[in-house]
Design an enzyme around this catalytic site. Structure first.
Site: not given
Ligand SMILES: CC(C)(COP(=O)([O-])OP(=O)([O-])OC[C@H]1O[C@@H](n2cnc3c(N)ncnc32)[C@H](O)[C@@H]1OP(=O)([O-])[O-])[C@@H](O)C(=O)NCCC(=O)NCCSC(=O)C[C@@](C)(O)CC(=O)[O-]
Length: 591
Positions: A53-54, A255, A286, A295
Site C-alpha cells: 500500500r504505502d 521513512h 512521499c 519506508n
Molecule cells: C480524501 C479525499 C477523497 C478528499 O478529496 P476531495 O476532493 O475533497 O473529496 P470529495 O469528497 O469532494 O470527492 C472528490 C471525488 O473523489 C471521489 N471520492 C472521494 N472519496 C473517495 C473514495 N474513498 N474512493 C473513491 N472515490 C472517492 C468522490 O466521489 C468525488 O468523485 P467525482 O464526483 O469527482 O467523480 C482525497 O483528498 C483523497 O482521496 N486523498 C487521498 C489521500 C491518500 O490516500 N493519501 C495517501 C495515504 S496517506 C499516507 O500514505 C501516509 C501514511 C498513512 O502512510 C503515513 C505516513 O507514512 O505518513
C-alpha cells in the site's frame, strides 16, 4: 531510569467484537479473537508490512497490475508476515496506483491469523469496503481491519486529504465508529510527526493531541509516521517523550530518506515501542517531499534485530518469525518487476553475499572447463525438447586425438544435468594430479536433461501438462520401463546426430556413457535402438544421492543392498545369461 518507565507503558487493546452477527441491519465481518491473556513478552516486535500500500501507491509510471499486487501480498505472507497493508479505498483520481484494491482483496490467498488491512480516507471509502464485504461473505473475511489517517500539520493534511487536521478528525470520527460497529478493527496514522515538507519542524504537542484523538475515537493503535524521513534518533526520543504523556505509544513508521530509519527504530524500542511499519525493498516515497526515499526497508529492520534480545513475531511460514532471506528475494523480485532500485542495504548485502557464494561455487570448477548449453530439438522423431550442455577445455590437446574419450552423462529421476558438475570437477582434478602418469584423455563432456527435468522441464512445461506427466519417472512397476523408454529415445536421437539445435557429430568419438539411477536404465535402453550408438564403455551408477537427514532411516539399507548386488562377470556372455535368467530387459539389451 528510562527502561522502568518504558515498561510501564500500557499495551493497547484491540477493539474486539463477538462472533459474526448482524447489528442494525449491518453484518459484523470479523470474528476477531481476543488478544491472548498471557503476559505479553516485552521483547516481541511486530512488523506491519506496508509495501503493497504505502510502497506501491507512490510508484510512478504504469499502473501496477492487480495480479502483481496479489502476488506480492501472497509472497510476503508466505515469508511469515502477519500484518500487511493490502491497499486503499481511495479515489483513483487521487492515488491511481491503489485502483483495484477490491480485486486485490478478492484475489489474495487469505491465510488465517493474518491481517490484510486497507486504508479508508473517508466514509465513501468505508462504504465501498463494507459493500464489498457484504457481497463476499467469506471466512476468514476479505479483511478485518481498516486504517484511518491524518497528519500533524494542517499544511500536510490539506495536501493529502484536502482539509485541515481538525476537519479530517471530524471526518474520521464517524468513519471509525461505523467501522467498529461493523466488527472491523481500526488503526490510526499520524503523518509528518517530525518534519512537515510544507511547514517545517513539527510541534510534538500537536502530534500527541492528534494521536490521542485517534485513540479516543477507538483506534487500537496509532502509527506515528516520520513521513519525510528526516528524523534522527534523538528527534524520535524527544517526540516520544512528549507523545507518551498523552497516550501509550505503540507503533511507529519511518521513512529512510537520511538513512536513519533503523537507528530511529532502536531509539523507539528504547521507549517501549514494539510495532513498526516497514516496506519490502524500501518501497515507497512521499509525493509531497521531493527527494524523500521510501519506508525503512523490512529487510533492514529484520537484519538489525536478528540475534538481539528482540524476537520478531511472524507466522509458521517464516518459522515463527519473518524469514529475512525470503523477504530479500521478494524485495528483488518486486523491485525488478517495477523497474526500480532496491534501496534495502541489507538486501544488497545479501545479494552480494550470494554472488560471492555463487562465484565460489563456480570456482570449485577449478578445472577450468568452458561450457555451452544447447536446446536439442528432436522433432518430428520425438515430441519434446531437451537441453544439453557441453564442457570442454579451450587449450585441450585432445580435440583431434582419436584415443581421447567423450563422456556423456545422464542424470537420475528428480535431478538435472548439472548434477554431474561436482563429479566432472573431481574427475578432472584427479586427472590433473596424475598428469603425465595417467593415460586417460578427455576430449569433451556432454550432459543432458530428461525432457521433464531441469531446463528442459521448463521448456516443455506446456506439452508436459497436455499428457506427458508420467514420463521419465522412477517406479517399481512395469510403467517405469515405459517411462524410461522416453528418455532412452531422446538420448539415442541426440547421440545419433538426428534432430536439430546441436551441430555436433559424435561419429568417430570414443563415447563413454555414464548414467545414474533412472539415467542408468535409460542409457542401457538406448542401446536397443538403431542405428547403434558405439559406446566404448558405459558406467551405470546406482549410488544414492540424498541429503544426510533423508538418508538416516533408509540409507544403510539401500547402500548395503547396492553393494551386495553382483556387478562383475567373467565375460559378456556370462553376464547376458545372468540377466536373461532374471528376466531383465535392461540387462539383456546392454549385451
Ligand atoms: C480524501 C479525499 C477523497 C478528499 O478529496 P476531495 O476532493 O475533497 O473529496 P470529495 O469528497 O469532494 O470527492 C472528490 C471525488 O473523489 C471521489 N471520492 C472521494 N472519496 C473517495 C473514495 N474513498 N474512493 C473513491 N472515490 C472517492 C468522490 O466521489 C468525488 O468523485 P467525482 O464526483 O469527482 O467523480 C482525497 O483528498 C483523497 O482521496 N486523498 C487521498 C489521500 C491518500 O490516500 N493519501 C495517501 C495515504 S496517506 C499516507 O500514505 C501516509 C501514511 C498513512 O502512510 C503515513 C505516513 O507514512 O505518513
Amino acid at each position: 531510569m528510562i527502561s522502568s518507565r518504558i515498561h510501564n507503558l500500557k499495551p493497547l487493546r484491540w477493539c474486539t467484537s463477538g462472533p459474526f452477527r448482524v447489528v442494525a441491519g449491518r453484518r459484523h465481518y470479523a470474528s476477531i479473537p481476543k488478544p491472548p491473556r498471557a503476559k505479553l513478552d516485552e521483547n516481541v516486535v511486530n512488523i506491519v508490512e506496508v509495501g503493497p500500500r504505502d510502497g506501491l501507491q507512490n510508484e510512478k509510471g504504469a499502473i501496477i497490475p492487480v495480479d502483481v499486487k496479489i502476488d506480492l501480498i501472497n509472497r510476503l505472507v508466505r515469508a511469515g508476515i502477519t500484518n500487511v497493508e493490502a491497499g486503499s479505498f481511495v479515489s483513483p483520481k487521487w492515488v491511481p496506483q491503489m485502483a483495484g484494491t477490491a480485486e486485490v482483496l478478492k484475489g489474495i490467498s487469505r491465510l488465517p491469523n493474518v491481517h490484510y488491512a486497507v486504508l479508508v480516507p473517508n466514509q465513501k471509502g468505508l462504504d465501498d469496503l463494507l459493500a464489498l464485504l457484504d457481497q463476499n461473505p467469506t471466512s476468514p473475511p476479505l479483511t478485518d481491519e481498516v486504517s484511518v489517517f491524518t497528519g500533524a500539520t494542517d499544511a500536510f493534511s490539506k495536501a493529502n486529504t484536502n482539509c485541515t487536521v481538525a476537519e479530517s478528525l471530524d471526518r474520521l470520527r464517524p468513519v471509525t465508529r461505523n467501522a467498529l460497529d461493523s466488527g472491523l478493527r481500526v488503526r490510526g496514522y499520524v503523518s509528518v510527526v517530525i518534519v512537515c515538507p510544507f511547514s517545517g519542524r513539527v510541534d510534538y504537542k500537536r502530534v500527541r493531541e492528534v494521536a490521542k484523538e485517534l485513540i479516543d475515537m477507538g483506534c487500537y493503535e496509532v502509527s506515528l509516521g516520520d513521513t519525510v524521513g528526516q528524523g534522527r534518533p534523538h528527534d524520535i526520543a524527544e517526540m516520544l517523550e512528549e507523545v507518551k504523556k498523552g497516550i501509550p505509544v505503540s507503533k511507529l513508521a519511518f521513512h529512510d530518506t537520511y538513512g536513519t530509519g533503523v537507528a530511529n527504530i532502536f531509539s523507539a524500542l528504547e521507549h517501549g515501542v514494539r510495532t513498526f511499519d516497514s516496506s519490502v525493498g524500501g518501497l515507497g516515497g512521499c509525493p509531497y517531499s521531493p527527494g524523500a526515499t521510501g519506508n525503512v526497508a523490512t529487510e533492514d529492520v529484520l537484519y538489525a534485530l536478528q540475534e538481539s534480545k528482540y524476537h520478531i513475531s511472524g507466522s509458521s511460514f517464516g518459522g515463527g518469525t519473518i524469514d529475512l532471506e525470503k523477504i530479500s528475494d521478494i524485495g528483488w523480485w518486486i523491485s525488478e518487476r517495477l523497474g526500480r532500485e532496491n534501496v534495502s542495504r541489507v538486501s544488497r548485502a545479501i545479494r552480494a553475499r550470494r554472488n560471492r557464494e555463487d562465484e565460489k561455487r563456480l570456482r570449485i570448477m577449478t578445472t577450468g572447463f568452458l561450457t555451452q548449453s544447447f536446446v536439442f530439438d528432436p522433432r518430428p522423431s520425438y515430441p519434446l525438447l531437451s537441453v544439453v550442455k557441453r564442457y570442454w577445455k579451450q587449450d585441450s590437446p585432445y580435440f583431434d586425438d582419436l584415443d581421447a574419450l567423450t563422456l556423456f552423462f545422464i542424470h537420475g529421476a528428480g535431478f538435472h544435468k548439472e548434477q554431474w558438475e561436482p563429479s566432472i570437477d573431481d574427475l578432472q582434478s584427479i586427472l590433473d594430479r596424475k598428469s603425465g602418469t595417467s593415460n586417460v584423455k578427455i576430449r569433451e563432456i556432454w550432459t543432458m536433461d530428461a525432457p521433464n527435468h531441469g531446463d528442459a522441464g521448463v521448456l516443455n512445461e506446456h506439452a508436459l501438462k497436455l499428457g506427458y506427466q508420467h514420463i521419465c519417472t522412477f517406479s517399481y512397476d512395469a510403467s517405469s520401463l515405459v517411462a524410461a523408454e522416453e528418455l532412452a529415445r531422446i538420448i539415442h536421437l541426440f547421440l545419433s546426430g538426428l534432430g536439430t539445435g546441436v551441430d555436433h557429430d559424435f561419429t568417430g568419438h570414443n563415447l563413454v556413457g555414464i548414467g545414474h539411477s533412472m539415467g542408468a536404465a535409460c542409457l542401457t535402453l538406448s542401446l536397443g535402438y538403431y542405428p547403434k550408438i558405439n559406446f566404448v564403455s558405459i558406467i551405470l551408477c546406482e549410488i544414492i544421492i540424498a541429503p544426510g537427514k533423508f538418508m538416516l532411516p533408509l540409507g544403510d539399507l539401500l547402500i548395503s543392498g547396492t553393494e551386495s548386488k553382483r556387478d562383475i562377470w567373467a565375460s559378456k556372455e556370462e553376464a547376458y545369461i545372468f540377466f536373461k535368467s532374471k528376466g531383465s530387459r535392461f540387462g539383456t539389451i546392454a549385451f
